[in-house]
Design a protein around this motif. Sequence first.
Motif, mmCIF file in Angstrom:
data_model
loop_
_atom_site.group_PDB
_atom_site.id
_atom_site.type_symbol
_atom_site.label_atom_id
_atom_site.label_comp_id
_atom_site.label_asym_id
_atom_site.label_seq_id
_atom_site.Cartn_x
_atom_site.Cartn_y
_atom_site.Cartn_z
ATOM 1 N N LYS A 76 0.822 -1.207 0.000
ATOM 2 C CA LYS A 76 0.000 0.000 0.000
ATOM 3 C C LYS A 76 0.854 1.254 0.000
ATOM 4 N N SER A 77 0.341 2.291 -0.628
ATOM 5 C CA SER A 77 1.010 3.593 -0.612
ATOM 6 C C SER A 77 1.215 4.063 0.820
ATOM 7 N N GLU A 78 2.369 4.661 1.062
ATOM 8 C CA GLU A 78 2.677 5.192 2.387
ATOM 9 C C GLU A 78 2.097 6.585 2.592
ATOM 10 N N SER A 79 1.466 7.136 1.560
ATOM 11 C CA SER A 79 0.869 8.475 1.670
ATOM 12 C C SER A 79 -0.627 8.376 1.925
ATOM 13 N N ASN A 80 -1.407 8.180 0.862
ATOM 14 C CA ASN A 80 -2.858 8.091 0.999
ATOM 15 C C ASN A 80 -3.382 6.983 0.081
ATOM 16 N N PRO A 81 -3.370 5.738 0.569
ATOM 17 C CA PRO A 81 -3.751 4.618 -0.299
ATOM 18 C C PRO A 81 -5.191 4.677 -0.791
ATOM 19 N N LYS A 82 -6.049 5.456 -0.142
ATOM 20 C CA LYS A 82 -7.440 5.548 -0.587
ATOM 21 C C LYS A 82 -7.582 6.323 -1.891
ATOM 22 N N SER A 83 -6.621 7.223 -2.160
ATOM 23 C CA SER A 83 -6.728 8.035 -3.378
ATOM 24 C C SER A 83 -5.491 7.986 -4.267
ATOM 25 N N ASP A 84 -4.354 7.554 -3.738
ATOM 26 C CA ASP A 84 -3.128 7.482 -4.547
ATOM 27 C C ASP A 84 -3.282 6.458 -5.663
ATOM 28 N N PRO A 85 -2.513 6.611 -6.745
ATOM 29 C CA PRO A 85 -2.600 5.653 -7.849
ATOM 30 C C PRO A 85 -2.247 4.233 -7.421
ATOM 31 N N LYS A 181 -9.660 -10.389 -11.140
ATOM 32 C CA LYS A 181 -9.914 -11.139 -9.908
ATOM 33 C C LYS A 181 -9.427 -10.373 -8.675
ATOM 34 N N TRP A 182 -8.261 -9.756 -8.807
ATOM 35 C CA TRP A 182 -7.705 -9.019 -7.660
ATOM 36 C C TRP A 182 -8.606 -7.846 -7.283
ATOM 37 N N LEU A 183 -9.069 -7.102 -8.280
ATOM 38 C CA LEU A 183 -9.903 -5.937 -8.010
ATOM 39 C C LEU A 183 -11.317 -6.338 -7.572
ATOM 40 N N ASN A 184 -11.811 -7.456 -8.044
ATOM 41 C CA ASN A 184 -13.114 -7.933 -7.573
ATOM 42 C C ASN A 184 -13.081 -8.223 -6.079
ATOM 43 N N ASP A 185 -11.931 -8.693 -5.604
ATOM 44 C CA ASP A 185 -11.777 -8.982 -4.175
ATOM 45 C C ASP A 185 -11.497 -7.723 -3.351
ATOM 46 N N ARG A 186 -11.111 -6.625 -4.026
ATOM 47 C CA ARG A 186 -10.746 -5.390 -3.320
ATOM 48 C C ARG A 186 -11.412 -4.187 -4.007
ATOM 49 N N PRO A 187 -12.721 -4.116 -3.934
ATOM 50 C CA PRO A 187 -13.446 -3.027 -4.623
ATOM 51 C C PRO A 187 -13.078 -1.638 -4.126
ATOM 52 N N GLU A 188 -12.436 -1.550 -2.950
ATOM 53 C CA GLU A 188 -12.048 -0.233 -2.425
ATOM 54 C C GLU A 188 -11.007 0.453 -3.298
ATOM 55 N N PHE A 189 -10.355 -0.310 -4.212
ATOM 56 C CA PHE A 189 -9.333 0.290 -5.085
ATOM 57 C C PHE A 189 -9.854 0.589 -6.497
ATOM 58 N N LEU A 190 -11.124 0.333 -6.735
ATOM 59 C CA LEU A 190 -11.649 0.499 -8.091
ATOM 60 C C LEU A 190 -11.659 1.957 -8.542
ATOM 61 N N ARG A 191 -11.742 2.911 -7.609
ATOM 62 C CA ARG A 191 -11.772 4.323 -7.996
ATOM 63 C C ARG A 191 -10.380 4.939 -8.077
ATOM 64 N N ASN A 192 -9.369 4.248 -7.587
ATOM 65 C CA ASN A 192 -8.009 4.796 -7.654
ATOM 66 C C ASN A 192 -7.542 4.886 -9.098
ATOM 67 N N PRO A 193 -6.803 5.947 -9.447
ATOM 68 C CA PRO A 193 -6.180 5.982 -10.778
ATOM 69 C C PRO A 193 -5.295 4.755 -10.946
ATOM 70 N N PHE A 194 -5.407 4.105 -12.087
ATOM 71 C CA PHE A 194 -4.669 2.858 -12.299
ATOM 72 C C PHE A 194 -3.677 3.009 -13.449
ATOM 73 N N TYR A 195 -2.457 2.476 -13.239
ATOM 74 C CA TYR A 195 -1.424 2.486 -14.264
ATOM 75 C C TYR A 195 -0.790 1.095 -14.356
ATOM 76 N N VAL A 196 -0.284 0.780 -15.526
ATOM 77 C CA VAL A 196 0.529 -0.422 -15.717
ATOM 78 C C VAL A 196 1.961 0.048 -15.916
ATOM 79 N N GLY A 197 2.917 -0.573 -15.225
ATOM 80 C CA GLY A 197 4.310 -0.150 -15.333
ATOM 81 C C GLY A 197 5.255 -1.333 -15.385
#
Length: 479
Positions: A76-85, A181-197
């Motif tokens: 998890k982000s060490e800043s604000n995991p609820k809104s950080d990417p 599957k990962w996001l279905n189990d963790r819907p709290e992250f569905l609104r976070n900006p998402f990137y592939v890196g």
Amino acid sequence: MAKRKTSFVLCCNLFSVLLLLLLLAEVIQFPERVEAAGSPVKFLPGFKGPLPFELETGYIGVGDSDDVQLFYYFIKSESNPKSDPLILWLTGGPGCSALSGLIYEIGPITFEPVEYGAFTPAEYNGSFPSLVLNPHTWTKVASFIFLDLPVGTGFSYARTSAARQSDDLQASDHAYQFLHKWLNDRPEFLRNPFYVGGDSYSGIGVPIISKLIANGNEKGLEPFINLKGYLLGNPATFHGEYNYRIPYAHGMGLISDELFESLKRNCKGEYFDIHPSNTQCLNDRQTYDQMLDGINSVHILEPKCEMDSSRPQKWLGQRRSLDDMLYRGRLRCRFDWKKLSYQWAGDDKVREALHVRRGSIGKWKRCAVDALPFQKIVQNSIPYHANLSVKGYRSLIYSGDHDKWIPYISTEAWIRSLNYSIADDWRPWIVDGQVAGYTRTYSNKMTFATVKGGGHTAPEYKPVECLAMLKRWISYQPM
């Protein structure tokens, strides 16, 4: 007669049971236990005290009958995991473990380097590698899923022989299945900006995965993944990029003007063809190879050494920073430091702490490039970049400028081939009052940046500068 018949029946039954057990062993690999996906990790061997960040590890099954079990590390982000990417991160190879990217590049922990004594391949002093915090971790500004991809990488494994086979497109599809599957189990992250890196060979997979996500979103597939773009470091992109190694070597003063002109004249673009078409080209190639024989391809200023041997080094003496020990000659080379990962990841207590299924894999490898039954079937990922640009996704492409393996000039070349106009022209970007590299932004929302003094890959060599780069880009600030 009855006794013989009974004996015959018992033998047949015993043979049938043995055959069934062998077939079952082929299918399920007999892991000793199955951990639920998403187990928290509070302590790690080699690190003093509880981890000061949130780490979760686990498996998610993908493919036919979930025969491919993909292992991941979520931090998890060490800043604000609820809104950080939220960023899905892939290490290159193909076949380099996510743990390598986590520990040696951008994650919150790393091995503490110590000085070496005499090189003794058969001996080790018995001490366990120590883990320390990385003050320049990218998890300061984003949450990361480090994924062992493709199957057979790191702790990911297959439950059948057929499932061990993989290629660029299949691995990318596995990553897409994993995300759903990962996001279905963790819907709290569905609104976070998402990137592939990712970096290195991930230059093939990351654009493919990004396109799969974009296409799935357009089709209305659930869950909707809030894809904003992607980022790539020192990325492999197209087969012809190897031809840029020679002009790069010339530009860095590694070969003479005369040899460079002769190579251009005699080889006519086939610099790295295995079988040059004429004798003059072959002779020039041999001279070129001699000139570069003592150069470290992944960072031309560092000592050349064996890239990935698990043979241990005997460590002693005062603890110093990695760069300080390399500079003073107290560490043979950077890859000696990386050998610590074999001892650490191979330890039973480490595997237990990480919730690795017993019996699922044998010897852990940092990079299993030559051991995977993997087919490189995508020779050019440029069309995927073009498609994502049309759809309006933003991207960051960065290159360590001392990497000869995938030179920054080859990355510049394919970016130019997209024919997008320049929005912010070539200029230096600054960290702590110093030039950290050079950057250019295009109208397709693509930012290209060099990292001055960086190798393959840049964050390993220039962690301060690369964290500053990520912070600015991820928050839509100018580089």
